[in-house]
Design a protein around this motif. Structure first.
Motif, mmCIF file in Angstrom:
data_model
loop_
_atom_site.group_PDB
_atom_site.id
_atom_site.type_symbol
_atom_site.label_atom_id
_atom_site.label_comp_id
_atom_site.label_asym_id
_atom_site.label_seq_id
_atom_site.Cartn_x
_atom_site.Cartn_y
_atom_site.Cartn_z
ATOM 1 N N HIS B 43 16.529 2.890 -17.273
ATOM 2 C CA HIS B 43 16.849 2.704 -15.862
ATOM 3 C C HIS B 43 15.822 3.507 -15.067
ATOM 4 C CE1 HIS B 43 18.697 3.975 -12.044
ATOM 5 N NE2 HIS B 43 19.049 2.704 -12.010
ATOM 6 N N VAL B 44 15.225 2.883 -14.052
ATOM 7 C CA VAL B 44 14.144 3.522 -13.295
ATOM 8 C C VAL B 44 14.594 3.761 -11.862
ATOM 9 C CG1 VAL B 44 11.759 3.274 -12.473
ATOM 10 C CG2 VAL B 44 12.404 2.377 -14.724
ATOM 11 N N SER B 45 14.276 4.929 -11.330
ATOM 12 C CA SER B 45 14.404 5.140 -9.886
ATOM 13 C C SER B 45 13.108 5.782 -9.395
ATOM 14 C CB SER B 45 15.621 5.993 -9.550
ATOM 15 O OG SER B 45 15.560 7.212 -10.224
ATOM 16 N N THR B 46 12.799 5.575 -8.130
ATOM 17 C CA THR B 46 11.524 6.053 -7.603
ATOM 18 C C THR B 46 11.751 7.019 -6.443
ATOM 19 O OG1 THR B 46 11.253 4.340 -5.924
ATOM 20 C CG2 THR B 46 10.482 3.806 -8.128
ATOM 21 N N ALA B 47 10.738 7.817 -6.196
ATOM 22 C CA ALA B 47 10.756 8.695 -5.026
ATOM 23 C C ALA B 47 9.326 8.842 -4.536
ATOM 24 C CB ALA B 47 11.333 10.059 -5.362
ATOM 25 N N ARG B 48 9.216 9.124 -3.243
ATOM 26 C CA ARG B 48 7.913 9.374 -2.648
ATOM 27 C C ARG B 48 7.865 10.848 -2.284
ATOM 28 N NH1 ARG B 48 3.630 6.905 -3.317
ATOM 29 N NH2 ARG B 48 2.059 7.804 -2.004
ATOM 30 N N VAL B 49 6.770 11.517 -2.622
ATOM 31 C CA VAL B 49 6.644 12.937 -2.310
ATOM 32 C C VAL B 49 5.467 13.154 -1.367
ATOM 33 C CG1 VAL B 49 6.091 15.210 -3.278
ATOM 34 C CG2 VAL B 49 7.681 13.695 -4.476
ATOM 35 N N PHE B 50 5.718 13.949 -0.339
ATOM 36 C CA PHE B 50 4.652 14.398 0.555
ATOM 37 C C PHE B 50 4.606 15.921 0.485
ATOM 38 C CE2 PHE B 50 6.303 10.467 2.328
ATOM 39 C CZ PHE B 50 5.163 9.736 2.603
ATOM 40 N N VAL B 51 3.441 16.468 0.195
ATOM 41 C CA VAL B 51 3.267 17.923 0.279
ATOM 42 C C VAL B 51 2.500 18.214 1.561
ATOM 43 C CG1 VAL B 51 2.299 19.977 -0.806
ATOM 44 C CG2 VAL B 51 3.312 18.180 -2.223
ATOM 45 N N LEU B 52 3.144 19.009 2.439
ATOM 46 C CA LEU B 52 2.556 19.338 3.742
ATOM 47 C C LEU B 52 2.093 20.791 3.684
ATOM 48 C CD1 LEU B 52 5.303 17.802 6.096
ATOM 49 C CD2 LEU B 52 3.404 16.650 4.961
ATOM 50 N N ARG B 53 0.810 21.009 3.939
ATOM 51 C CA ARG B 53 0.245 22.362 3.860
ATOM 52 C C ARG B 53 -0.171 22.774 5.267
ATOM 53 N NH1 ARG B 53 -4.574 25.146 2.636
ATOM 54 N NH2 ARG B 53 -4.258 26.719 1.005
ATOM 55 N N PHE B 54 0.544 23.768 5.783
ATOM 56 C CA PHE B 54 0.301 24.219 7.154
ATOM 57 C C PHE B 54 -0.526 25.502 7.136
ATOM 58 C CE2 PHE B 54 4.206 21.746 7.453
ATOM 59 C CZ PHE B 54 4.038 21.031 8.617
ATOM 60 N N PRO B 55 -1.735 25.471 7.627
ATOM 61 C CA PRO B 55 -2.552 26.684 7.639
ATOM 62 C C PRO B 55 -2.079 27.625 8.754
ATOM 63 C CG PRO B 55 -3.757 24.884 8.662
ATOM 64 C CD PRO B 55 -2.432 24.314 8.196
ATOM 65 N N GLY B 56 -2.007 28.924 8.425
ATOM 66 C CA GLY B 56 -1.705 29.934 9.428
ATOM 67 C C GLY B 56 -0.330 29.799 10.060
ATOM 68 N N VAL B 57 0.632 29.310 9.292
ATOM 69 C CA VAL B 57 1.980 29.097 9.822
ATOM 70 C C VAL B 57 2.966 29.803 8.880
ATOM 71 C CG1 VAL B 57 3.756 27.346 10.238
ATOM 72 C CG2 VAL B 57 1.394 26.909 10.935
ATOM 73 N N SER B 58 3.964 30.450 9.436
ATOM 74 C CA SER B 58 4.963 31.124 8.599
ATOM 75 C C SER B 58 5.781 30.091 7.841
ATOM 76 C CB SER B 58 5.897 31.967 9.476
ATOM 77 O OG SER B 58 6.745 31.106 10.220
ATOM 78 N N GLY B 59 6.410 30.540 6.770
ATOM 79 C CA GLY B 59 7.247 29.645 5.979
ATOM 80 C C GLY B 59 8.349 29.008 6.813
ATOM 81 N N ARG B 60 8.919 29.800 7.706
ATOM 82 C CA ARG B 60 10.014 29.304 8.531
ATOM 83 C C ARG B 60 9.546 28.226 9.508
ATOM 84 N NH1 ARG B 60 13.912 33.489 11.809
ATOM 85 N NH2 ARG B 60 15.119 31.941 12.953
ATOM 86 N N ASP B 61 8.414 28.488 10.169
ATOM 87 C CA ASP B 61 7.883 27.490 11.106
ATOM 88 C C ASP B 61 7.424 26.233 10.361
ATOM 89 O OD1 ASP B 61 8.415 29.108 13.230
ATOM 90 O OD2 ASP B 61 6.359 29.785 13.529
ATOM 91 N N ALA B 62 6.863 26.434 9.168
ATOM 92 C CA ALA B 62 6.402 25.275 8.396
ATOM 93 C C ALA B 62 7.579 24.370 8.052
ATOM 94 C CB ALA B 62 5.693 25.744 7.124
ATOM 95 N N ARG B 63 8.694 25.000 7.687
ATOM 96 C CA ARG B 63 9.872 24.197 7.340
ATOM 97 C C ARG B 63 10.367 23.411 8.559
ATOM 98 N NH1 ARG B 63 13.974 24.726 3.028
ATOM 99 N NH2 ARG B 63 15.424 23.096 3.582
ATOM 100 N N ARG B 64 10.365 24.067 9.712
ATOM 101 C CA ARG B 64 10.804 23.400 10.941
ATOM 102 C C ARG B 64 9.877 22.214 11.273
ATOM 103 N NH1 ARG B 64 8.968 23.828 15.650
ATOM 104 N NH2 ARG B 64 7.803 25.746 15.317
ATOM 105 N N LEU B 65 8.583 22.448 11.155
ATOM 106 C CA LEU B 65 7.632 21.365 11.440
ATOM 107 C C LEU B 65 7.784 20.226 10.428
ATOM 108 C CD1 LEU B 65 4.518 23.589 12.286
ATOM 109 C CD2 LEU B 65 5.630 21.979 13.872
ATOM 110 N N ALA B 66 8.028 20.574 9.169
ATOM 111 C CA ALA B 66 8.199 19.537 8.147
ATOM 112 C C ALA B 66 9.449 18.707 8.444
ATOM 113 C CB ALA B 66 8.285 20.177 6.762
ATOM 114 N N GLU B 67 10.502 19.381 8.872
ATOM 115 C CA GLU B 67 11.736 18.638 9.181
ATOM 116 C C GLU B 67 11.525 17.722 10.384
ATOM 117 O OE1 GLU B 67 14.661 21.762 9.233
ATOM 118 O OE2 GLU B 67 14.905 21.670 7.049
#
Lengths: 90, 90
Positions: B43-67
């Motif tokens: 049985h097969v299921s698929t997913a799409r992955v995007f890795v977003l790399r934010f230069p000079g951004v804190s982890g918290r802000d990066a998460r907000r921008l990703a959302e």
């Protein structure tokens, strides 16, 4: 058939583009994020994931079958980098 | 700009189809694996992955921008289930 054989083994196959291969979808996402005003625009990379669930197959056999699926269907070794990872049994 | 700000925060966005939504690519893979003689066909299921790399951004802000990127561009809440996961700083 024993209890173990009735369960299923899951394998995750993650397919990325090799460094140097143009990721057109990622470029399109970057452009769109810029147009939407998201700042700073992140560097984007993409991957495709397939989860293969084999009923009644041991983890070892499931991995072998998944690697055969990668070689014969899912990936192109010229442009793709592949990660095969067992997710365990369910 | 401090040293921390010069680093980048990475966020992984994984987009799957909700249960009940037809995964046409997965069905196509299952059919092809059967034609190739891989047995048992998983049985097969698929997913799409995007890795977003934010230069000079804190982890918290990066998460907000990703959302924000997920909501405005990457996913359709009617059909998609989304997992957002920080990969840390590089």
């Amino acid at each position: 058939m024993g209890r173990a054989a009735a369960r299923a083994s899951e394998i995750e196959v993650r397919i990325e583009l090799k460094p140097g291969v143009i990721d057109a979808e990622a470029e399109s996402v970057e452009k769109s994020l810029g147009l939407l005003g998201i700042a700073p625009v992140p560097h984007v990379s993409t991957a495709r994931v397939f989860v293969l669930r084999f009923p009644g197959v041991s983890g070892r056999d499931a991995r072998r079958l998944a690697e055969e699926a990668v070689e014969r269907l899912l990936a192109n070794p010229v442009i793709h980098r592949v990660h095969v990872r067992p997710l365990g049994r369910a």
